[in-house]
Write a protein that holds these residues in place. Structure first.
Motif, PDB file in Angstrom:
ATOM      1  N   ASP A 168     -18.517  49.490  32.682  1.00 53.54           N
ATOM      2  CA  ASP A 168     -18.526  50.471  33.751  1.00 53.54           C
ATOM      3  C   ASP A 168     -17.632  51.637  33.318  1.00 53.54           C
ATOM      4  N   ASN A 169     -17.819  52.820  33.898  1.00 58.63           N
ATOM      5  CA  ASN A 169     -16.968  53.955  33.513  1.00 58.63           C
ATOM      6  C   ASN A 169     -15.870  54.253  34.553  1.00 58.63           C
ATOM      7  N   ASP A 170     -16.250  54.682  35.763  1.00 61.28           N
ATOM      8  CA  ASP A 170     -15.258  55.079  36.769  1.00 61.28           C
ATOM      9  C   ASP A 170     -14.382  53.884  37.181  1.00 61.28           C
ATOM     10  N   GLY A 171     -13.091  53.976  36.913  1.00 62.02           N
ATOM     11  CA  GLY A 171     -12.167  52.904  37.278  1.00 62.02           C
ATOM     12  C   GLY A 171     -12.076  51.812  36.234  1.00 62.02           C
ATOM     13  N   THR A 172     -12.941  51.860  35.212  1.00 58.00           N
ATOM     14  CA  THR A 172     -12.894  50.858  34.141  1.00 58.00           C
ATOM     15  C   THR A 172     -12.496  51.504  32.815  1.00 58.00           C
ATOM     16  N   LEU A 173     -13.049  52.690  32.547  1.00 57.67           N
ATOM     17  CA  LEU A 173     -12.670  53.397  31.314  1.00 57.67           C
ATOM     18  C   LEU A 173     -11.816  54.625  31.604  1.00 57.67           C
ATOM     19  N   TRP A 174     -11.983  55.208  32.789  1.00 52.73           N
ATOM     20  CA  TRP A 174     -11.108  56.308  33.198  1.00 52.73           C
ATOM     21  C   TRP A 174     -10.848  56.184  34.693  1.00 52.73           C
ATOM     22  N   SER A 175      -9.900  56.978  35.204  1.00 56.51           N
ATOM     23  CA  SER A 175      -9.500  56.869  36.608  1.00 56.51           C
ATOM     24  C   SER A 175     -10.596  57.371  37.532  1.00 56.51           C
ATOM     25  N   GLU A 176     -10.482  57.044  38.807  1.00 59.35           N
ATOM     26  CA  GLU A 176     -11.511  57.432  39.785  1.00 59.35           C
ATOM     27  C   GLU A 176     -10.872  57.902  41.088  1.00 59.35           C
ATOM     28  N   LYS A 177      -9.582  58.277  41.027  1.00 60.72           N
ATOM     29  CA  LYS A 177      -8.884  58.765  42.209  1.00 60.72           C
ATOM     30  C   LYS A 177      -8.380  60.173  41.951  1.00 60.72           C
ATOM     31  N   PRO A 178      -8.231  61.023  42.972  1.00 57.24           N
ATOM     32  CA  PRO A 178      -8.429  60.756  44.402  1.00 57.24           C
ATOM     33  C   PRO A 178      -9.887  60.563  44.798  1.00 57.24           C
ATOM     34  N   ALA A 179     -10.846  60.925  43.914  1.00 58.19           N
ATOM     35  CA  ALA A 179     -12.270  60.725  44.160  1.00 58.19           C
ATOM     36  C   ALA A 179     -12.928  60.654  42.790  1.00 58.19           C
TER      37      ALA A 179
ATOM     38  N   ALA B 112     -10.916  72.405  33.910  1.00 56.12           N
ATOM     39  CA  ALA B 112     -10.441  71.721  35.128  1.00 56.12           C
ATOM     40  C   ALA B 112      -9.253  70.818  34.820  1.00 56.12           C
ATOM     41  N   ARG B 113      -8.351  70.701  35.785  1.00 61.30           N
ATOM     42  CA  ARG B 113      -7.197  69.825  35.630  1.00 61.30           C
ATOM     43  C   ARG B 113      -7.126  68.872  36.817  1.00 61.30           C
ATOM     44  N   HIS B 114      -6.698  67.643  36.549  1.00 63.15           N
ATOM     45  CA  HIS B 114      -6.587  66.639  37.599  1.00 63.15           C
ATOM     46  C   HIS B 114      -5.461  67.006  38.561  1.00 63.15           C
ATOM     47  N   PRO B 115      -5.696  66.883  39.893  1.00 65.63           N
ATOM     48  CA  PRO B 115      -4.695  67.357  40.861  1.00 65.63           C
ATOM     49  C   PRO B 115      -3.335  66.642  40.756  1.00 65.63           C
ATOM     50  N   ARG B 116      -3.325  65.374  40.426  1.00 68.35           N
ATOM     51  CA  ARG B 116      -2.037  64.665  40.349  1.00 68.35           C
ATOM     52  C   ARG B 116      -1.392  64.788  38.975  1.00 68.35           C
ATOM     53  N   PHE B 117      -2.167  64.572  37.930  1.00 70.56           N
ATOM     54  CA  PHE B 117      -1.563  64.498  36.595  1.00 70.56           C
ATOM     55  C   PHE B 117      -1.577  65.825  35.843  1.00 70.56           C
ATOM     56  N   LYS B 118      -2.286  66.811  36.393  1.00 69.00           N
ATOM     57  CA  LYS B 118      -2.355  68.146  35.774  1.00 69.00           C
ATOM     58  C   LYS B 118      -2.836  68.095  34.320  1.00 69.00           C
ATOM     59  N   ARG B 119      -3.663  67.119  34.018  1.00 76.43           N
ATOM     60  CA  ARG B 119      -4.215  67.005  32.659  1.00 76.43           C
ATOM     61  C   ARG B 119      -5.730  67.113  32.747  1.00 76.43           C
ATOM     62  N   PRO B 120      -6.400  67.425  31.641  1.00 76.53           N
ATOM     63  CA  PRO B 120      -7.869  67.413  31.659  1.00 76.53           C
ATOM     64  C   PRO B 120      -8.354  66.018  32.072  1.00 76.53           C
ATOM     65  N   TYR B 121      -9.486  65.963  32.748  1.00 79.15           N
ATOM     66  CA  TYR B 121      -9.994  64.665  33.201  1.00 79.15           C
ATOM     67  C   TYR B 121     -10.232  63.713  32.038  1.00 79.15           C
TER      68      TYR B 121
END
Lengths: 339, 339
Positions: B74-85, B158-167
């Protein structure tokens, strides 16, 4: 006419370089020729070798990274024969006959009656709708594992009406060599067929060296179920995808996600696949197998119901697609008989 | 208790053999450990190594031919994060904002108004239908080549709202190591995600080492067209396939055509994929990434809207699936920051 000293030297050097180049080219061509022994020396074979050497040579301006060396092959009429009818239709007919005792109503219902009466004219009259009914009755209703066993079992016993050999023996020896030659040069080879994906997957790895995950084809829907806690996939009598004509580039995009640099087909069903593969940038190879050998195989093109080749043949000159003349270009058609 | 001479010798020999075996095992484990440096020593890491050594060792009774070593992730939540959405939803939102000037009607129409007002509650209220409208407005109407460029361009800025890094920097370092470790042991690694197949394909090869043809996901339909003689594939606002829950084994069967021997997921969306992969004969590995680390990532399971893990967690004990405790089992979460 006189040359200055420097012109003379330069012409001599040029001649020497040319000789070296020709020698190297001849050398490489010989090495490649050994991998394609069933291809007669001629334009088709030269086009294949020139293309492969160009894309696989890091020094060549046409070099293509190994990841992008994707080649797609139609199956029916391109990798194996398709006469007197698609082999999958012959499978469906045999299957309907085998299932007939459980379906007494088929004796009086078309297209089943036509199959049981061996009346191919009536079957043809039932049209696309009739064929679809035949496919659903013979291909759906079981689990995917059961269907795979049915296909394997049929292939191990059924014999082709003309050649009296197993259907999987009626694959084209020159194409087997071509598949190997491409893979030896870093290509990933895919099947892109109008035929059923699950009719091909059980045997193509052994016969063509193409693993199931590199097979794209038409499909019916399947459904996930737990039966007594055991997961199964059940085949439903509903079309999922038709991998033919404009469906071929769609299927390629869906399954592979990148544009092939080489495409091999034999009919108008392959036209859009050929267009799609050869319209990209860089070196491209489009190739059409023209069935010209009534003696060793079959001869047909513009007027054939199965494997009609008309528009794609017209377009081949303009697009630079290589048209393989089966009679002239192939020294052998089928692999030597081993059984 | 006394031993006869022969018993004594045999016990000594047995002891020596045992010592050699332990030493070899330890040696192999150390070699493997080096390939999984971000995994803490513990049951999860031991289970991975034991499984891989068993299937890759021709001497082992659990040996599996390389061709059949298929692992699905699986990808979302298994290989990379899936929060806040889901990151793909954040992409769709950004895309709607970028397109808004050409769609004045969106100012007063849901779900677009919610996006433009940054009102995530109203967006959630628009439900599945609203999300679908959002996806179609942002993902359809262009060619496949254009869409790929849109995705690439978004990811680069684009940057992730919490980590300020590329997705693409918010992928899990331990999973990157696991992918490599499996491939080093002859596995073919596939993504099987509920996310959009064409949202993943432009970047997964570079980030995960997984080529586009090994990506399975949800899709919309595409259509083949000639535009001024040039073939294009146009993305249509119509669902083609939802690769989630019972759709995952269906997608696996459709694209791969054989049953994986290892499956990795993190939510109930992966339940059927885990069931399907682990119900086959021979050694099997099912693994669930449990999000337990609110500090370094997020902590959520049974009550989360995104990545809800409830039934699969219940079933894990019975089925022998390994549950990875992210907080305890992973020494690091994301790759070190390079930019």
């Amino acid at each position: 006419m006189r040359f200055s000293h420097s012109e003379h030297v330069s012409r001599l050097a040029g001649g020497w370089l040319l000789a070296v180049c020709l020698c190297l080219a001849a050398h490489t061509a010989i090495a490649a020729a050994d991998l394609l022994p069933s291809w007669a020396d001629g334009a088709s074979k030269r086009a294949i070798i020139a293309f492969v050497e160009q894309v696989a040579d890091p020094q060549s301006p046409g070099f293509v990274a190994a990841d992008e060396r994707v080649a797609v092959f139609d199956n029916d009429g391109t990798l194996w024969s398709e006469k007197p009818a698609y082999f999958q239709l012959l499978f469906a007919i045999d299957r309907v006959r085998a299932l007939a005792p459980q379906h007494p109503e088929w004796k009086t219902t078309q297209p089943f009656k036509a199959v049981l009466d061996n009346d191919l004219d009536a079957l043809a009259e039932s049209g696309e709708h009739g064929l679809l009914e035949l496919v659903m009755a013979s291909h759906a209703g079981m689990t995917t594992t059961e269907f795979e066993q049915i296909v394997q079992s049929w292939l191990s016993t059924a014999r082709h009406p003309r050649f009296k050999r197993p259907y999987t023996a009626l694959v084209y020896q020159p194409m087997l060599e071509l598949l190997e030659y491409l893979r030896a040069n870093g290509f990933k080879t895919f099947i892109v067929s109008g035929g059923g994906i699950e009719f091909m997957r059980p045997w193509v790895e052994e016969v063509y060296g193409i693993p199931p995950e590199q097979v794209i084809g038409s499909s019916i829907k399947v459904k996930y179920e737990l039966r007594d806690g055991e997961p199964v996939l059940v085949r439903l009598p509903e079309i999922d995808f038709i991998d033919d004509k404009a469906g071929k580039p769609v299927g390629i995009h869906k399954f592979i996600g990148r544009r092939p640099i080489a495409a091999f087909g034999n009919s108008d069903g392959d036209l859009q696949m050929l267009q799609w593969a050869t319209a990209g940038a860089g070196p491209r190879l489009g190739m059409i197998i023209h069935h010209t050998d009534a003696e060793r195989e079959w001869a047909y093109d513009r007027k054939s119901h199965v494997g009609k080749l008309d528009k794609a043949l017209d377009e081949s000159a303009d697009k630079g697609w290589v048209v393989v003349d089966m009679q002239r270009d192939w020294k052998t058609i089928y692999p030597a008989q081993s059984e």
